[in-house]
Design an enzyme around this catalytic site. Structure first.
Site, short mmCIF file in Angstrom:
data_model
loop_
_atom_site.label_atom_id
_atom_site.label_comp_id
_atom_site.label_asym_id
_atom_site.label_seq_id
_atom_site.Cartn_x
_atom_site.Cartn_y
_atom_site.Cartn_z
N LYS A 191 1.01 -1.22 -0.06
CA LYS A 191 0.14 0.04 -0.10
C LYS A 191 0.85 1.21 0.02
O LYS A 191 0.36 2.39 -0.48
CB LYS A 191 -1.05 0.02 1.01
CG LYS A 191 -0.41 -0.26 2.44
CD LYS A 191 -0.07 1.14 3.17
CE LYS A 191 0.67 0.83 4.53
NZ LYS A 191 0.90 2.33 5.15
N THR A 248 -3.76 5.35 3.27
CA THR A 248 -2.47 5.94 2.93
C THR A 248 -2.26 6.74 1.65
O THR A 248 -1.57 7.46 1.39
CB THR A 248 -1.53 4.66 2.75
OG1 THR A 248 -1.77 3.67 3.92
CG2 THR A 248 -0.03 5.03 2.88
#
Length: 333
Positions: A191, A248
């Site tokens: 991620k 994120t």
């Protein structure tokens, strides 16, 4: 329970404080001796988590063996690229029955190993039965503020996962168990790579369409690599997959997104990193992910372009053009 926390960055400090506030006896290893002394005096981590008073149950030490010896649980919160070095140092003082919880998110450069593989390599195969891996959408600052947060803890031994879930859960920090160690680790590591790309798009002035495309196709790449390594597909729709990815790629507290934004605005990587106090794990994970994808024959075009931007100084605008102009395919491919 006596708990040791290894690593006093924002996340390690936050989790150490969470555990101390629950009443556990917690010793936090602080790499910087001067910071450890300041924290003991002020009860504030002015370098990585400024503005938050730390529990009186929390002890600080710059001596690694003091945080390891006699502990029933050890939380490993060092950056992924130094994890092996830290494990070599702490191994002589580690109790053979100590539970190990990794909160690091990354893939080691050169070996291309996940943190579970690094732990096994350094501490022995038997350690697998007492290891757990914590991941999910969780900015340290918001957890420190006691804002509602949900994460996942994965372990091959479900009894260990259940125990860690009980130890870490609070009325604002909810922990779900998971048996897919590989999937949870891959989701947490990759991620950050996609968040770099989302930041580049933001830095170039793109808006919501581009961000949505990057998140969605980025998740496809993460799942492809994870499943090639033996992960369970459904993991990537959960907290350690989609949950962490969305946070994120969109959150203003994301260090990886910030690095990407600066790259998109035309700044050079060395200049960006030299200004940072904390680690953006995605920069080094991009190298590992790119090499791992090539090794396993997995198509990861976003990751590939981030590799070219970071390690070959490719113009981000050209990287976007190359992504958009690839041969047309089915969404299922």
């Amino acid at each position: 329970m006596n708990i040791g926390v290894i690593g006093a960055g924002s996340w390690g400090t936050t989790l150490a404080n969470l555990l101390a506030k629950k009443g556990y006896s917690v010793t936090l290893w602080v790499y910087e001796a001067d910071l450890a002394a300041r924290m003991a005096k002020s009860r504030i981590n002015d370098l990585y988590l400024d503005g938050f008073s730390l529990s009186p149950n929390l002890i600080f030490t710059p001596q690694l063996h003091e945080a390891v010896t006699g502990r029933q649980l050890l939380l490993l919160a060092s950056p992924s690229q130094v994890m092996r070095h830290v494990l070599k140092q702490l191994q002589p003082n580690l109790d053979k029955n100590c539970l190990l919880v990794s909160a690091a998110k990354g893939i080691e450069n050169n070996t291309l190993q996940l943190m579970s593989e690094v732990l096994e390599a350094e501490l022995g195969t038997e350690v697998k039965s007492r290891c757990a891996f914590l991941s999910g959408p969780s900015f340290a600052k918001e957890v420190a503020q006691e804002q509602p947060t949900a994460v996942a803890v994965a372990a091959e031994n479900l009894d260990v996962a259940d125990r860690v879930q009980e130890i870490f859960s609070t009325d604002y920090f909810r922990v779900y168990t998971n048996r897919d160690v590989i999937g949870v680790e891959i989701g947490g590591a990759l991620k950050n790579v996609i968040a770099l790309a989302a930041g580049v798009a933001d830095g170039l002035g793109f808006n919501y369409n581009a961000r949505a495309a990057l998140i969605t196709r980025g998740l496809v790449e993460i799942a492809r690599l994870g499943m090639a390594m033996g992960a369970v597909e459904s993991t990537f729709a959960g907290l350690a997959g989609m949950g962490d990815l969305v946070l994120t790629c969109t959150g203003d507290l994301s260090r990886n997104r910030m690095v990407g934004m600066e790259l998109g605005r035309g700044r050079k990587l060395d200049e960006i990193l030299n200004r940072m106090q904390m680690v953006a794990e995605g920069v080094k994970t991009t190298l590992s992910a790119y090499q791992l994808a090539n090794k396993l024959g997995v198509k990861m075009p976003i990751t590939e372009q981030m590799y070219h931007i970071l390690y070959e100084d490719k113009d981000p605008k050209l990287a976007v053009a190359d992504l958009m102009q690839r041969a047309l395919t089915s969404e299922e491919e």
